[in-house]
Design a protein around this motif. Structure first.
Motif, PDB file in Angstrom:
ATOM      1  N   MET A 285       0.841  -1.173   0.000  1.00  0.00           N
ATOM      2  CA  MET A 285       0.000   0.000   0.000  1.00  0.00           C
ATOM      3  C   MET A 285       0.891   1.242   0.000  1.00  0.00           C
ATOM      4  O   MET A 285       1.863   1.324   0.715  1.00  0.00           O
ATOM      5  N   ARG A 286       0.526   2.188  -0.838  1.00  0.00           N
ATOM      6  CA  ARG A 286       1.276   3.432  -0.944  1.00  0.00           C
ATOM      7  C   ARG A 286       0.891   4.342   0.219  1.00  0.00           C
ATOM      8  O   ARG A 286      -0.265   4.499   0.559  1.00  0.00           O
ATOM      9  N   MET A 287       1.870   4.967   0.793  1.00  0.00           N
ATOM     10  CA  MET A 287       1.618   5.906   1.888  1.00  0.00           C
ATOM     11  C   MET A 287       1.226   7.260   1.298  1.00  0.00           C
ATOM     12  O   MET A 287       1.672   7.631   0.225  1.00  0.00           O
ATOM     13  N   SER A 288       0.412   8.002   2.015  1.00  0.00           N
ATOM     14  CA  SER A 288      -0.032   9.311   1.556  1.00  0.00           C
ATOM     15  C   SER A 288       1.161  10.262   1.395  1.00  0.00           C
ATOM     16  O   SER A 288       2.033  10.315   2.240  1.00  0.00           O
ATOM     17  N   ASN A 289       1.167  10.965   0.265  1.00  0.00           N
ATOM     18  CA  ASN A 289       2.182  11.998   0.053  1.00  0.00           C
ATOM     19  C   ASN A 289       1.477  13.334  -0.174  1.00  0.00           C
ATOM     20  O   ASN A 289       1.732  14.033  -1.119  1.00  0.00           O
ATOM     21  N   GLU A 290       0.570  13.649   0.754  1.00  0.00           N
ATOM     22  CA  GLU A 290      -0.249  14.848   0.637  1.00  0.00           C
ATOM     23  C   GLU A 290       0.617  16.088   0.459  1.00  0.00           C
ATOM     24  O   GLU A 290       1.622  16.255   1.125  1.00  0.00           O
ATOM     25  N   ARG A 291       0.205  16.923  -0.474  1.00  0.00           N
ATOM     26  CA  ARG A 291       0.928  18.167  -0.750  1.00  0.00           C
ATOM     27  C   ARG A 291       0.612  19.197   0.316  1.00  0.00           C
ATOM     28  O   ARG A 291      -0.487  19.242   0.841  1.00  0.00           O
ATOM     29  N   ALA A 292       1.565  20.049   0.566  1.00  0.00           N
ATOM     30  CA  ALA A 292       1.383  21.127   1.532  1.00  0.00           C
ATOM     31  C   ALA A 292       0.853  22.391   0.874  1.00  0.00           C
ATOM     32  O   ALA A 292       0.624  23.379   1.549  1.00  0.00           O
ATOM     33  N   CYS A 293       0.668  22.371  -0.456  1.00  0.00           N
ATOM     34  CA  CYS A 293       0.186  23.576  -1.127  1.00  0.00           C
ATOM     35  C   CYS A 293      -0.591  23.187  -2.379  1.00  0.00           C
ATOM     36  O   CYS A 293      -0.553  22.053  -2.832  1.00  0.00           O
ATOM     37  N   CYS A 294      -1.294  24.178  -2.949  1.00  0.00           N
ATOM     38  CA  CYS A 294      -2.065  23.981  -4.178  1.00  0.00           C
ATOM     39  C   CYS A 294      -1.120  23.595  -5.313  1.00  0.00           C
ATOM     40  O   CYS A 294      -0.059  24.198  -5.488  1.00  0.00           O
ATOM     41  N   ILE A 295      -1.525  22.631  -6.108  1.00  0.00           N
ATOM     42  CA  ILE A 295      -0.666  22.174  -7.206  1.00  0.00           C
ATOM     43  C   ILE A 295      -0.625  23.175  -8.364  1.00  0.00           C
ATOM     44  O   ILE A 295       0.209  23.057  -9.245  1.00  0.00           O
ATOM     45  N   TYR A 296      -1.507  24.169  -8.348  1.00  0.00           N
ATOM     46  CA  TYR A 296      -1.543  25.147  -9.432  1.00  0.00           C
ATOM     47  C   TYR A 296      -0.915  26.482  -9.044  1.00  0.00           C
ATOM     48  O   TYR A 296      -0.014  26.961  -9.710  1.00  0.00           O
ATOM     49  N   CYS A 297      -1.398  27.084  -7.972  1.00  0.00           N
ATOM     50  CA  CYS A 297      -0.908  28.424  -7.622  1.00  0.00           C
ATOM     51  C   CYS A 297       0.052  28.410  -6.431  1.00  0.00           C
ATOM     52  O   CYS A 297       0.586  29.437  -6.059  1.00  0.00           O
ATOM     53  N   ARG A 298       0.230  27.252  -5.830  1.00  0.00           N
ATOM     54  CA  ARG A 298       1.150  27.047  -4.705  1.00  0.00           C
ATOM     55  C   ARG A 298       0.690  27.678  -3.395  1.00  0.00           C
ATOM     56  O   ARG A 298       1.458  27.773  -2.449  1.00  0.00           O
ATOM     57  N   SER A 299      -0.554  28.107  -3.324  1.00  0.00           N
ATOM     58  CA  SER A 299      -1.075  28.628  -2.068  1.00  0.00           C
ATOM     59  C   SER A 299      -1.114  27.502  -1.037  1.00  0.00           C
ATOM     60  O   SER A 299      -1.367  26.340  -1.374  1.00  0.00           O
TER      61      SER A 299
END
Length: 164
Positions: free
Chosen positions: A1-15
């Motif tokens: 099972m793959r572990m979550s690699n949740e982003r810390a910011c928006c993938i488009y504007c980086r907010s």
């Protein structure tokens, strides 16, 4: 099972201001969130799928064998939703334009859209039986493989769709 690699910011504007509004799971039990950026209002899947995730999710068994993936009844149901989506594009574009469907499958959504106006239709689909089916759609300009930067001119499309 793959572990979550949740982003810390928006993938488009980086907010870094976003919220999850729905969760979903894949067949391996990995959790994903539909996430909306508070700044640019984009909605995206979080964490993003990796290339390996996509290969596993869309292997040849996903597309089925033969001319169609599903039974006739299921295919009619799917065609109904293709038509509804096509009507939305028609309302946005005014019955004319260049439309790209990323992950176009067998191309039937674009085929339906083409009947509703003066559209030039483009699709991108990974190699396999779905791309083989899409290659038979009259007027579809199909790119078999991955969508990569530079294959289409900037601001060329009037609508770009990506379903499922």
């Amino acid at each position: 099972m793959r572990m979550s690699n949740e982003r810390a910011c928006c993938i488009y504007c980086r907010s870094d201001q976003y919220s999850h509004f729905r969760s979903t799971y894949d067949l391996e039990g990995n959790v994903y969130y539909l996430t909306q950026c508070h700044s640019c209002k984009a909605i995206y899947l979080n964490p993003q799928l990796t290339s390996d995730d996509l290969v596993r999710a869309y292997d040849e068994s996903y597309y089925g064998s033969g001319e169609r993936k599903f039974s006739s009844l299921t295919e009619k149901f799917i065609a109904h939703y293709h038509k509804r989506r096509a009507l939305k594009i028609k309302n946005i574009t005014g019955k004319i334009g260049n439309v790209l469907d990323i992950g176009c499958g067998d191309g039937r959504f674009l085929e339906i859209l083409k009947t509703m106006g003066n559209y030039d239709i483009y699709g991108v689909e990974l190699p396999g039986s779905a791309a083989d089916r899409a290659s038979r759609v009259n007027g579809l300009q199909l790119r078999v493989g991955k969508l990569t930067e530079g294959i289409f001119r900037d601001n060329f499309f009037d609508a770009i769709t990506l379903f499922h």
